[in-house]
Write a protein that holds these residues in place. Structure first.
Motif, PDB file in Angstrom:
ATOM      1  N   GLY A  43      12.716  16.185 -23.673  1.00 39.03           N
ATOM      2  CA  GLY A  43      13.738  16.875 -22.891  1.00 39.03           C
ATOM      3  C   GLY A  43      13.522  15.778 -21.498  1.00 39.03           C
ATOM      4  N   LEU A  44      12.715  15.034 -21.425  1.00 34.56           N
ATOM      5  CA  LEU A  44      12.573  14.191 -20.407  1.00 34.56           C
ATOM      6  C   LEU A  44      13.407  13.912 -19.211  1.00 34.56           C
ATOM      7  CD1 LEU A  44       9.712  14.373 -18.626  1.00 34.56           C
ATOM      8  CD2 LEU A  44       9.189  11.830 -19.166  1.00 34.56           C
ATOM      9  N   LYS A  45      14.059  12.862 -19.857  1.00 35.79           N
ATOM     10  CA  LYS A  45      14.935  12.911 -19.683  1.00 35.79           C
ATOM     11  C   LYS A  45      16.149  13.451 -18.789  1.00 35.79           C
ATOM     12  CE  LYS A  45      18.525   8.676 -19.152  1.00 35.79           C
ATOM     13  NZ  LYS A  45      19.010   7.884 -19.961  1.00 35.79           N
ATOM     14  N   VAL A  46      16.969  14.185 -19.272  1.00 31.81           N
ATOM     15  CA  VAL A  46      17.438  15.303 -18.294  1.00 31.81           C
ATOM     16  C   VAL A  46      16.905  16.019 -17.058  1.00 31.81           C
ATOM     17  CG1 VAL A  46      19.280  18.229 -18.845  1.00 31.81           C
ATOM     18  CG2 VAL A  46      18.463  15.489 -20.427  1.00 31.81           C
ATOM     19  N   LEU A  47      15.712  16.294 -17.745  1.00 33.20           N
ATOM     20  CA  LEU A  47      14.313  16.737 -16.597  1.00 33.20           C
ATOM     21  C   LEU A  47      14.455  16.469 -15.525  1.00 33.20           C
ATOM     22  CD1 LEU A  47      11.840  19.689 -16.671  1.00 33.20           C
ATOM     23  CD2 LEU A  47      10.555  17.895 -17.359  1.00 33.20           C
ATOM     24  N   SER A  48      14.383  14.558 -16.035  1.00 33.35           N
ATOM     25  CA  SER A  48      14.103  13.923 -13.920  1.00 33.35           C
ATOM     26  C   SER A  48      15.150  13.895 -14.108  1.00 33.35           C
ATOM     27  CB  SER A  48      13.130  12.732 -15.280  1.00 33.35           C
ATOM     28  OG  SER A  48      14.126  12.185 -16.085  1.00 33.35           O
ATOM     29  N   GLU A  49      16.855  14.494 -14.624  1.00 37.15           N
ATOM     30  CA  GLU A  49      18.256  14.353 -13.629  1.00 37.15           C
ATOM     31  C   GLU A  49      17.802  15.463 -13.321  1.00 37.15           C
ATOM     32  OE1 GLU A  49      20.083  13.422 -17.329  1.00 37.15           O
ATOM     33  OE2 GLU A  49      20.121  11.317 -17.116  1.00 37.15           O
ATOM     34  N   GLN A  50      17.323  16.583 -13.918  1.00 37.63           N
ATOM     35  CA  GLN A  50      17.735  17.905 -12.460  1.00 37.63           C
ATOM     36  C   GLN A  50      16.950  18.565 -11.979  1.00 37.63           C
ATOM     37  OE1 GLN A  50      20.009  20.257 -13.648  1.00 37.63           O
ATOM     38  NE2 GLN A  50      20.655  18.537 -15.331  1.00 37.63           N
ATOM     39  N   LEU A  51      15.474  17.704 -12.164  1.00 39.50           N
ATOM     40  CA  LEU A  51      14.664  18.345 -11.053  1.00 39.50           C
ATOM     41  C   LEU A  51      14.051  16.895 -10.035  1.00 39.50           C
ATOM     42  CD1 LEU A  51      12.339  20.541 -12.979  1.00 39.50           C
ATOM     43  CD2 LEU A  51      13.981  21.064 -11.626  1.00 39.50           C
ATOM     44  N   ARG A  52      14.144  17.101  -9.363  1.00 33.63           N
ATOM     45  CA  ARG A  52      13.668  16.137  -8.312  1.00 33.63           C
ATOM     46  C   ARG A  52      11.794  16.405  -8.072  1.00 33.63           C
ATOM     47  NH1 ARG A  52      15.227  11.525  -8.941  1.00 33.63           N
ATOM     48  NH2 ARG A  52      15.487  10.526  -7.068  1.00 33.63           N
ATOM     49  N   VAL A  53      11.524  16.046  -9.106  1.00 33.66           N
ATOM     50  CA  VAL A  53       9.614  16.132  -8.852  1.00 33.66           C
ATOM     51  C   VAL A  53       9.196  14.891  -9.318  1.00 33.66           C
ATOM     52  CG1 VAL A  53      10.108  17.861  -8.723  1.00 33.66           C
ATOM     53  CG2 VAL A  53       9.368  17.394 -11.584  1.00 33.66           C
ATOM     54  N   PRO A  54       7.625  14.566  -9.242  1.00 31.29           N
ATOM     55  CA  PRO A  54       7.803  13.342  -9.592  1.00 31.29           C
ATOM     56  C   PRO A  54       7.020  13.808 -11.136  1.00 31.29           C
ATOM     57  CG  PRO A  54       6.051  14.263  -8.070  1.00 31.29           C
ATOM     58  CD  PRO A  54       6.834  15.322  -7.840  1.00 31.29           C
ATOM     59  N   ILE A  55       6.928  12.215 -11.508  1.00 31.57           N
ATOM     60  CA  ILE A  55       6.119  12.610 -13.271  1.00 31.57           C
ATOM     61  C   ILE A  55       5.314  11.588 -13.512  1.00 31.57           C
ATOM     62  CG2 ILE A  55       7.389  11.973 -15.838  1.00 31.57           C
ATOM     63  CD1 ILE A  55      10.283  12.572 -14.646  1.00 31.57           C
ATOM     64  N   TYR A  56       4.285  12.052 -14.182  1.00 31.73           N
ATOM     65  CA  TYR A  56       3.026  11.218 -13.871  1.00 31.73           C
ATOM     66  C   TYR A  56       2.155  11.129 -15.352  1.00 31.73           C
ATOM     67  CZ  TYR A  56       2.414  13.790  -9.672  1.00 31.73           C
ATOM     68  OH  TYR A  56       2.335  13.559  -8.080  1.00 31.73           O
ATOM     69  N   GLY A  57       1.864  10.064 -15.864  1.00 34.59           N
ATOM     70  CA  GLY A  57       1.843   9.589 -16.673  1.00 34.59           C
ATOM     71  C   GLY A  57       0.196   8.451 -16.873  1.00 34.59           C
ATOM     72  N   GLN A  58      -0.365   8.110 -17.952  1.00 34.13           N
ATOM     73  CA  GLN A  58      -0.922   6.946 -17.619  1.00 34.13           C
ATOM     74  C   GLN A  58       0.118   5.490 -17.747  1.00 34.13           C
ATOM     75  OE1 GLN A  58      -3.100   8.276 -21.166  1.00 34.13           O
ATOM     76  NE2 GLN A  58      -5.025   7.059 -20.197  1.00 34.13           N
ATOM     77  N   GLY A  59      -0.164   4.232 -17.286  1.00 34.08           N
ATOM     78  CA  GLY A  59       0.260   3.420 -17.112  1.00 34.08           C
ATOM     79  C   GLY A  59       1.339   2.732 -18.164  1.00 34.08           C
ATOM     80  N   LYS A  60       0.397   2.514 -19.275  1.00 34.21           N
ATOM     81  CA  LYS A  60       1.569   2.049 -20.401  1.00 34.21           C
ATOM     82  C   LYS A  60       2.359   3.275 -21.116  1.00 34.21           C
ATOM     83  CE  LYS A  60      -2.185  -1.104 -22.156  1.00 34.21           C
ATOM     84  NZ  LYS A  60      -3.426  -1.252 -22.726  1.00 34.21           N
ATOM     85  N   THR A  61       2.142   4.891 -21.345  1.00 33.43           N
ATOM     86  CA  THR A  61       3.078   5.582 -21.169  1.00 33.43           C
ATOM     87  C   THR A  61       4.488   5.086 -20.400  1.00 33.43           C
ATOM     88  OG1 THR A  61       0.866   6.898 -21.690  1.00 33.43           O
ATOM     89  CG2 THR A  61       2.855   8.044 -21.502  1.00 33.43           C
ATOM     90  N   LEU A  62       4.205   5.350 -19.561  1.00 33.87           N
ATOM     91  CA  LEU A  62       5.062   5.323 -17.819  1.00 33.87           C
ATOM     92  C   LEU A  62       6.022   4.486 -18.306  1.00 33.87           C
ATOM     93  CD1 LEU A  62       3.703   6.535 -14.545  1.00 33.87           C
ATOM     94  CD2 LEU A  62       5.221   8.097 -16.462  1.00 33.87           C
TER      95      LEU A  62
END
Ligand SMILES: [Zn+2]
Ligand SMILES: [Zn+2]
Length: 260
Positions: free
Chosen positions: A65-84
């Motif tokens: 659900g991350l793609k739509v979530l990142s369009e709907q909520l303008r909040v930072p997304i955290y993760g490890q470098g390779k994951t991102l």
């Protein structure tokens, strides 16, 4: 009051909200935005309470659900470098998403979050240790083939741990998965069995953890009663309700929370 809401937990989709009714963080977004919003609402939580999303790894049951979530909520997304980087390469996040590499403790929504590396079959994966402003600590730890020293250290001292109990070994071995999938799940970088989980639960309770949530149960190779029985077996001499509280995370929440 700090609360953990296990919104979704299984091999089909995972998302956990940690925080208060006003503000908190989401760990993983493995179901559609619509289903996530419905589950949040069932718990009395507004999507606007989410101040940041912390990704454990890039398997679809954690980022669907991350793609739509990142369009709907303008909040930072955290993760490890390779994951991102993998999420960007596979178009799993919005092009305008605010991505932040998780290489130190992040303070957000009155919480301090630290990632710890987990052994799992993807480019990089991690669990999260979350400290509340009042000092209490919880951790979310799923998708790991075995408990490493790093994992054990991260979980030690937590008041509440959501720990993976993915499969019953007998069910998996006798089940209908193809041999190569069984091998992957059973491997050092696959998933944690009920027995592995139970052994770790015992250690955690002996070192002061009082609340356990068994999570990420396979719907194919596990049953809540089997996971609970494995833990009960490893905890002989300890009394549920007195020495510890134990829950099994539901596949999808009906609105419950864990206060700790
Ligand atoms: Zn998973
Ligand atoms: Zn995974």
């Amino acid at each position: 009051m700090a609360r953990l809401y296990s919104l979704f937990s299984s091999s089909k989709g995972n998302a956990t909200y940690i925080g208060t009714l006003q503000s908190g963080v989401l760990i993983d977004a493995g179901v559609s935005y619509r289903r996530l919003a419905q589950a949040m609402e069932r718990c009395g939580l507004a999507m606007s309470a989410i101040q940041g999303v912390f990704i454990t790894h890039d398997h679809s049951d954690h980022v669907r659900g991350l793609k739509v979530l990142s369009e709907q909520l303008r909040v930072p997304i955290y993760g490890q470098g390779k994951t991102l980087r993998n999420l960007i390469d596979h178009d799993a996040v919005s092009a305008s998403a605010i991505l932040q590499e998780m290489n130190q403790t992040i303070t957000l929504a009155d919480l301090a979050l630290t990632a710890f590396v987990t052994p799992h079959d993807t480019v990089q994966s991690c669990g999260y240790r979350v400290q509340m402003s009042d000092g209490r600590i919880c951790a979310v730890c799923t998708d790991l083939g075995h408990v490493t020293k790093t994992v054990e250290e991260a979980l030690t001292g937590c008041d509440l741990v959501l720990l993976e109990a993915n499969y019953d070994e007998q069910m998996l071995r006798a089940g209908r998965y193809p041999p190569y999938v069984k091998k992957r799940i059973l491997s050092n970088v696959g998933h944690l069995s009920n027995t592995d989980c139970a052994q770790q639960v015992r250690k955690l309770i002996e070192s002061g953890t009082t609340r356990l949530i068994l999570g990420h149960l396979s719907q194919e190779n596990n049953r809540p009663a089997l996971a609970e029985a494995a833990v009960a077996n490893a905890l002989s001499g300890l009394c549920r309700g007195r020495d510890y509280l134990l829950e099994v995370a539901k596949v999808e929440t009906s609105g419950e929370m864990t206060v700790f």
